[in-house]
Design a protein around this motif. Structure first.
Motif, PDB file in Angstrom:
ATOM      1  N   ILE A 156      23.744  20.961 -57.876  1.00 55.36           N
ATOM      2  CA  ILE A 156      24.331  22.309 -58.018  1.00 55.36           C
ATOM      3  C   ILE A 156      25.081  22.408 -59.349  1.00 55.36           C
ATOM      4  O   ILE A 156      25.917  21.564 -59.670  1.00 55.36           O
ATOM      5  N   ARG A 157      24.790  23.456 -60.119  1.00 52.71           N
ATOM      6  CA  ARG A 157      25.435  23.631 -61.426  1.00 52.71           C
ATOM      7  C   ARG A 157      26.536  24.701 -61.380  1.00 52.71           C
ATOM      8  O   ARG A 157      27.408  24.728 -62.233  1.00 52.71           O
ATOM      9  N   ASN A 158      26.406  25.598 -60.403  1.00 55.07           N
ATOM     10  CA  ASN A 158      27.398  26.669 -60.300  1.00 55.07           C
ATOM     11  C   ASN A 158      28.716  26.085 -59.776  1.00 55.07           C
ATOM     12  O   ASN A 158      28.793  25.582 -58.656  1.00 55.07           O
ATOM     13  N   LYS A 195      29.721  24.753 -56.060  1.00 58.82           N
ATOM     14  CA  LYS A 195      29.890  23.301 -55.931  1.00 58.82           C
ATOM     15  C   LYS A 195      31.194  22.978 -55.171  1.00 58.82           C
ATOM     16  O   LYS A 195      31.221  22.104 -54.303  1.00 58.82           O
ATOM     17  N   ASP A 196      32.243  23.702 -55.490  1.00 54.65           N
ATOM     18  CA  ASP A 196      33.526  23.487 -54.806  1.00 54.65           C
ATOM     19  C   ASP A 196      33.425  23.836 -53.324  1.00 54.65           C
ATOM     20  O   ASP A 196      33.967  23.138 -52.463  1.00 54.65           O
ATOM     21  N   VAL A 237      32.838  21.803 -47.578  1.00 55.16           N
ATOM     22  CA  VAL A 237      32.083  21.725 -46.318  1.00 55.16           C
ATOM     23  C   VAL A 237      31.684  20.280 -46.021  1.00 55.16           C
ATOM     24  O   VAL A 237      31.855  19.783 -44.907  1.00 55.16           O
ATOM     25  N   LEU A 238      31.159  19.589 -47.027  1.00 54.01           N
ATOM     26  CA  LEU A 238      30.695  18.208 -46.815  1.00 54.01           C
ATOM     27  C   LEU A 238      31.862  17.298 -46.435  1.00 54.01           C
ATOM     28  O   LEU A 238      31.736  16.424 -45.574  1.00 54.01           O
ATOM     29  N   GLN A 292      17.108  24.468 -56.752  1.00 52.17           N
ATOM     30  CA  GLN A 292      18.440  24.838 -57.217  1.00 52.17           C
ATOM     31  C   GLN A 292      18.989  25.976 -56.360  1.00 52.17           C
ATOM     32  O   GLN A 292      18.227  26.789 -55.821  1.00 52.17           O
ATOM     33  N   VAL A 293      20.307  26.013 -56.222  1.00 48.29           N
ATOM     34  CA  VAL A 293      20.967  27.105 -55.494  1.00 48.29           C
ATOM     35  C   VAL A 293      22.202  27.513 -56.296  1.00 48.29           C
ATOM     36  O   VAL A 293      22.994  26.656 -56.723  1.00 48.29           O
ATOM     37  N   ASP A 294      22.363  28.820 -56.503  1.00 48.78           N
ATOM     38  CA  ASP A 294      23.573  29.334 -57.158  1.00 48.78           C
ATOM     39  C   ASP A 294      24.446  30.100 -56.181  1.00 48.78           C
ATOM     40  O   ASP A 294      25.655  30.209 -56.353  1.00 48.78           O
TER      41      ASP A 294
END
Ligand SMILES: NC(=O)c1ccc[n+]([C@@H]2O[C@H](COP(=O)([O-])OP(=O)(O)OC[C@H]3O[C@@H](n4cnc5c(N)ncnc54)[C@H](O)[C@@H]3O)[C@@H](O)[C@H]2O)c1
Ligand SMILES: [Zn+2]
Length: 333
Positions: free
Chosen positions: A262-264, A268-269, A274-275, A310-312
């Motif tokens: 993830i680049r966004n 990412k935060d 969540v993780l 990818q996901v933004d």
């Protein structure tokens, strides 16, 4: 809950209900049955199934990925022949992804293919491996290298069996659900963000199944959209190899892989939070050059490019082609 998965030329149901394991026989159809499980599936669940099929043999092999091989497959097929199973009979798999993948493969081979019913008992198997029709064993040190596409005739999901699963295994399975929320279902991801997941296990399983159902129906043989399910897996597989498959579980590597791809920044935060709530790892030590090498090798880079998912923003996965320098960049952030 009942979902019907449509495949080319046929269809099968997924039934989810608390306690359905006690009524498996009511859904199993007619003919003779052959049951397969492993010795890590608690005896209580195996007994509930076996008691409904007193005439049927249950083949129980040693738990773990190390059993997902030709030796076990051969032993299972031999036992099926000894039991006199015919072309009209049915295999029932009770267990995690290892039991499901191996039993499905055995069913696809026996007498050129017989019916099989999958009863997944781990979170990962419920939300991911039990549907889609991919069956396999590991061979020559390569995971899932020999297998077939063979659809189950029925999948029975009883969330009660999760009560005996360790938190670590539960969480690693949920990593795949977080992944599906990110690529396809924003509400599913937000559920992990906003709610206590333990209060929403049924909804998480159902939403994950709907995502996977949609994807496999649109792309049964992994020629296109099914690649989207590889979100987090490209770096993830490299981390699995780097740590020699023994430090982290598969779902934990998917968590690490999602964090790397993830680049966004904002997303990412959110994903990290969540993780962490799911006690999944969000970082680990590694040699970036080794990871780059493993990614390029594993994905057989096409003209120097590797397809990543990818996901933004949650719910919207898409495919990107990355060159070696892009792959390295992700690892340096
Ligand atoms: N076919 C697919 O599309 C697909 C997708 C993802 C993963 N997979 C495969 O799935 C496998 C991993 O599956 P897994 O994570 O379920 O691992 P697993 O099958 O090894 O199960 C993990 C452990 O949990 C034990 N167990 C099972 N049910 C239990 C229960 N209710 N309570 C307590 N313990 C229980 C098992 O005995 C085992 O020791 C891998 O081989 C992977 O390649 C397949
Ligand atoms: Zn996975």
């Amino acid at each position: 809950m009942k979902l019907t998965v449509h495949t080319k030329g046929s269809a099968y149901d997924i039934l989810m209900e608390h306690g359905i394991l006690h009524h498996a026989k009511d859904h199993a159809g007619s003919g003779h049955f052959f049951l397969i499980s492993d010795d890590g599936v608690p005896q209580c669940w195996r007994d509930i199934l076996q008691s409904q099929f007193p005439e049927s043999r249950m083949h129980v092999f040693s738990q773990g990925e190390a059993s997902k091989n030709f030796d076990t497959l051969q032993a299972v097929l031999g036992d099926m022949l000894d039991a006199g199973l015919s072309r009209r009979d049915t295999v029932i798999a009770l267990g995690g992804g290892v039991v499901g993948d191996l039993s499905g493969f055995a069913a696809s081979l026996y007498m050129r293919g017989i019916r099989y019913i999958n009863i997944p008992t781990t979170m990962l198997a419920m939300v991911d491996s039990s549907i889609g029709g991919k069956t396999a064993v590991d061979f020559h040190g390569v995971k899932n290298s020999v297998g077939s596409f063979w659809q189950p005739s029925l999948v029975l999901i009883d969330p009660e069996v999760l009560s005996t699963l360790s938190p670590r295994l539960l969480h690693e399975g949920l990593a795949e659900s977080v992944k599906m929320g990110l690529t396809h279902d924003a509400k599913l991801f937000e559920l992990f963000e906003q709610e206590d997941y333990e209060d929403h296990i049924d909804e998480i399983i159902e939403r994950s199944l709907r995502v996977k159902q949609g994807v496999v129906e649109r792309d049964e043989r992994e020629s296109g959209e099914r690649k989207m399910l590889n979100f987090g897996h490209t770096y993830g597989h490299a981390f699995e190899s780097y740590h020699h498959m023994n430090r982290f579980l598969h779902g934990e590597c998917v968590a690490l892989g999602m964090m790397k791809v993830i680049r966004n920044r904002e997303l990412k935060d959110r994903v990290k939070a969540v993780l962490e709530r799911l006690e999944l790892p969000v970082s680990c030590e590694y040699d970036p050059e080794e990871i780059v090498k493993l990614v390029m090798k594993d994905k057989k880079a096409d003209h120097g490019e590797v397809t990543f998912v990818q996901v933004d923003e949650p719910g919207n996965g898409y495919l990107v082609l990355w060159r070696e320098e892009d792959i390295r960049k992700g690892l340096e952030i």
